[in-house]
Scaffold this active site. Structure first.
Site, PDB file in Angstrom:
ATOM      1  N   TYR A 112       0.835  -1.208   0.000  1.00  0.00           N
ATOM      2  CA  TYR A 112       0.000   0.000   0.000  1.00  0.00           C
ATOM      3  C   TYR A 112       0.862   1.247   0.000  1.00  0.00           C
ATOM      4  O   TYR A 112       0.720   2.128  -0.861  1.00  0.00           O
ATOM      5  CB  TYR A 112      -0.928  -0.019   1.216  1.00  0.00           C
ATOM      6  CG  TYR A 112      -1.720   1.254   1.408  1.00  0.00           C
ATOM      7  CD1 TYR A 112      -2.614   1.698   0.439  1.00  0.00           C
ATOM      8  CD2 TYR A 112      -1.588   2.002   2.569  1.00  0.00           C
ATOM      9  CE1 TYR A 112      -3.344   2.866   0.610  1.00  0.00           C
ATOM     10  CE2 TYR A 112      -2.315   3.162   2.762  1.00  0.00           C
ATOM     11  CZ  TYR A 112      -3.193   3.594   1.785  1.00  0.00           C
ATOM     12  OH  TYR A 112      -3.905   4.745   1.965  1.00  0.00           O
ATOM     13  N   LYS A 156       1.415   3.627  -3.420  1.00  0.00           N
ATOM     14  CA  LYS A 156       0.948   5.015  -3.316  1.00  0.00           C
ATOM     15  C   LYS A 156       2.105   5.993  -3.524  1.00  0.00           C
ATOM     16  O   LYS A 156       1.928   7.051  -4.147  1.00  0.00           O
ATOM     17  CB  LYS A 156       0.292   5.250  -1.955  1.00  0.00           C
ATOM     18  CG  LYS A 156      -1.030   4.518  -1.759  1.00  0.00           C
ATOM     19  CD  LYS A 156      -2.118   5.035  -2.681  1.00  0.00           C
ATOM     20  CE  LYS A 156      -2.688   6.361  -2.223  1.00  0.00           C
ATOM     21  NZ  LYS A 156      -3.852   6.780  -3.061  1.00  0.00           N
TER      22      LYS A 156
END
Length: 592
Positions: free
Chosen positions: A341, A345
């Site tokens: 994650y 990102k």
């Protein structure tokens, strides 16, 4: 480990080895988007990508953008007393003063928006706030993944219009509420995982002509997601949306991208509100801070995409899903991030920063989200957010202890997104600005206090009757110690809740499930339970300070005077019970 709430509130292959060449730190990164491999078309089922010809055209546009930007930065004049400009490759968006505060309401009125992720928590809150404070807003185009227009309309109605969050608007508009919402909200069939977002050509033309603001809130937030899936949404998805803005949106005033404060990965100390450039890695930062300098792996986004594609084909079979998740964790940690994650990102930020051209780009980095404090009403939340699995497991008696540093601070955020949107939309200046939406520097909440307040609430209002008289959570700093303790404690607690024939076997099965869940939580959240960073938030502070008195009443939350005890015990946990578990498993007399 952070939480935030709103006022309206991630088999060794040759493919894996090929991007892990170790470079001495005196060498620069090979990180420009210079090869067509980044978005190369493959029949993998992973991405529906653009053709090679479109890729080449995209790369040429990107190179031209870099040249134009460099020329403009060379021509920047000396700043006056009323503006602030820097001449770095990441040109800071010019700050301008507006006599009547930021001018939020004036900006919102009449504007047209294109929003991704609007069926999720954060963007849904933004949509509600815009519609309630600026009912004369233009259209809000909402990108919805669906098989047909009818299915998209159905999702719009069930997941947005019928949501409890909009009850204030329901009361205001009465029997005309649905007409109002359908007049303002336009469902758009599409996906960030497709070229041109998979949209109808006529709708592309309409949005391109009219849209003033793009808000990207769609994301894959699973910390343990497959590498291909997280890249496709968080990295390539962001790229596709910025490409859409560059190609079609002729009057775009601002592009607002929701990231996460945790793109800082393994950074420690004060983490600054600075954008990522292509190929930056936390591993390089750590290596170059040592003496003598250490070697570090080169981060090349093209290669990471290739690794995901090649590995998906190589892993095809029964273990594909598991191996792709392991690969994601391996690649993230090689470059200094905790999970896929954070890693995907961060690469998403790099890509859109490199592509932005003349578009004003605002990156919002929130920590995590908890329920609304007071606006539109206290306690609304959607889904099991960052801290909530631990709070609810503790409340159910399934997590009597945890792997955590009780002195570690938690974070929160205010409703800065709309203010930033308005500020930079009004200015309309090319550049990039990053906002950490966090509070650890002004009013920190310690993890130990969070669970103390949780104990206070559940002691007087238990989720289950057998949890009455529950003990305060016990904290451990060692995974081995925690593992031993949680197995003993769960067995003791559950021994008195299971009766009847085959009690021993049923108890063992139930305890095994609870313990495995607790261990999974510990493994996933360990980096955040012992987080050693604090988020600098001067940009966000200055943004809030620029508000007029009227804007402060409508959009600002006083973080410094917030009573965390009252919020956790009387707002957040009751919100979880009502909107997340919806009273399931609670005695009727305790249901909210």
């Amino acid at each position: 480990m952070m939480s935030c709430f709103l006022k309206t509130s991630v088999i060794k292959l040759k493919a894996v080895q090929k991007s892990s060449h170790v470079q001495r730190n005196e060498h620069d990164y090979g990180t420009n988007i210079s090869s067509t491999s980044l978005w190369k078309s493959k029949n993998t089922g992973f991405v529906r990508c653009q053709s090679l010809e479109n890729d080449r055209a995209l790369i040429q546009r990107w190179k031209k953008t870099q040249e134009d930007r460099a020329l403009k930065e060379m021509a920047v004049s000396t700043p006056t007393t009323t503006t602030t400009t820097t001449t770095t490759p990441n040109t800071t968006i010019t700050d301008t003063s507006i006599s009547n505060g930021i001018g939020i309401l004036q900006f919102l009125s009449g504007k047209t928006y294109f929003i991704t992720g609007a069926t999720g928590f954060l963007a849904k809150v933004v949509v509600e706030k815009i519609l309630r404070t600026a009912p004369d807003v233009g259209k809000i185009f909402v990108l919805i993944k669906a098989n047909s227009q009818e299915a998209a309309v159905d999702r719009l109605k069930t997941e947005i219009i019928d949501s409890d969050l909009f009850q204030c608007l329901k009361q205001r508009h009465g029997k005309y509420y649905q007409d109002f919402m359908l007049r303002k909200l336009v469902p758009v069939v599409g996906s960030l995982c497709e070229s041109d977002l998979g949209m109808d050509a006529n709708l592309i033309s309409e949005i391109g002509e009219d849209v003033d603001v793009i808000l990207n809130s769609a994301a894959s937030t699973n910390f343990m997601e497959r590498f291909d899936v997280s890249l496709n949404t968080n990295t390539l998805g962001a790229r596709r949306l910025m490409d859409f803005g560059n190609k079609y949106c002729k009057n775009l005033r601002v592009f607002l991208h929701v990231s996460t404060a945790y793109v800082g990965g393994e950074r420690e100390g004060m983490i600054m509100e600075k954008p990522f450039n292509m190929g930056e890695s936390i591993s390089k930062e750590k290596a170059t801070s040592e003496f003598p300098p250490l070697s570090y792996p080169l981060l090349n986004i093209d290669s990471e995409i290739e690794i995901a594609l090649d590995s998906k084909m190589a892993f095809e079979g029964n273990l594909e899903d598991h191996k792709m998740k392991e690969l994601a964790l391996e690649r993230a940690r090689i470059h200094g991030w905790h999970n896929t994650y954070e890693f995907s990102k961060a690469m998403g930020e790099m890509v859109i920063n490199s592509m932005r051209g003349d578009i004003p780009l605002v990156i919002i980095r929130p920590t995590a989200f908890t329920c609304t404090l007071e606006d539109p009403f206290p306690g609304w939340i959607q889904g099991n957010r960052m801290l909530d699995p631990m709070i609810l497991s503790y409340g159910k008696g399934n997590l009597p202890s945890f792997l955590v540093n009780p002195e570690e601070a938690i974070d929160m955020s205010t409703m800065a997104m709309i203010a930033a949107m308005a500020k930079h939309g009004i200015a309309g200046k090319a550049g990039i600005k990053v906002y950490h939406v966090a509070s650890s520097a002004v009013n920190p909440l310690l993890l130990g206090d969070l669970f103390k307040y949780s104990h206070k609430h559940f002691s007087s209002s238990p989720i289950r009757m057998h949890t009455e008289g529950m003990k305060e959570m016990e904290f451990f700093s060692s995974m081995d110690d925690f593992s031993s303790n949680i197995q003993t404690q769960v067995a003791l607690q559950r021994r008195f809740t299971i009766s009847g024939s085959n009690t021993s076997q049923r108890l063992q099965r139930r305890c095994k499930v609870i313990v495995e869940h607790a261990m999974d939580l510990a493994r996933v959240y360990q980096p955040y339970m012992f987080f050693k960073g604090r988020f600098e938030n001067s940009n966000t502070h200055n943004l809030m300070e620029g508000m007029s008195e009227e804007e402060m009443k409508r959009f600002r939350l006083d973080v410094e005077s917030l009573d965390w005890d009252d919020y956790i015990t009387n707002t957040h946990i009751p919100g979880l019970k009502k909107h997340v578990i919806k009273g399931r498993g609670m005695p009727k007399e305790l249901q909210i």
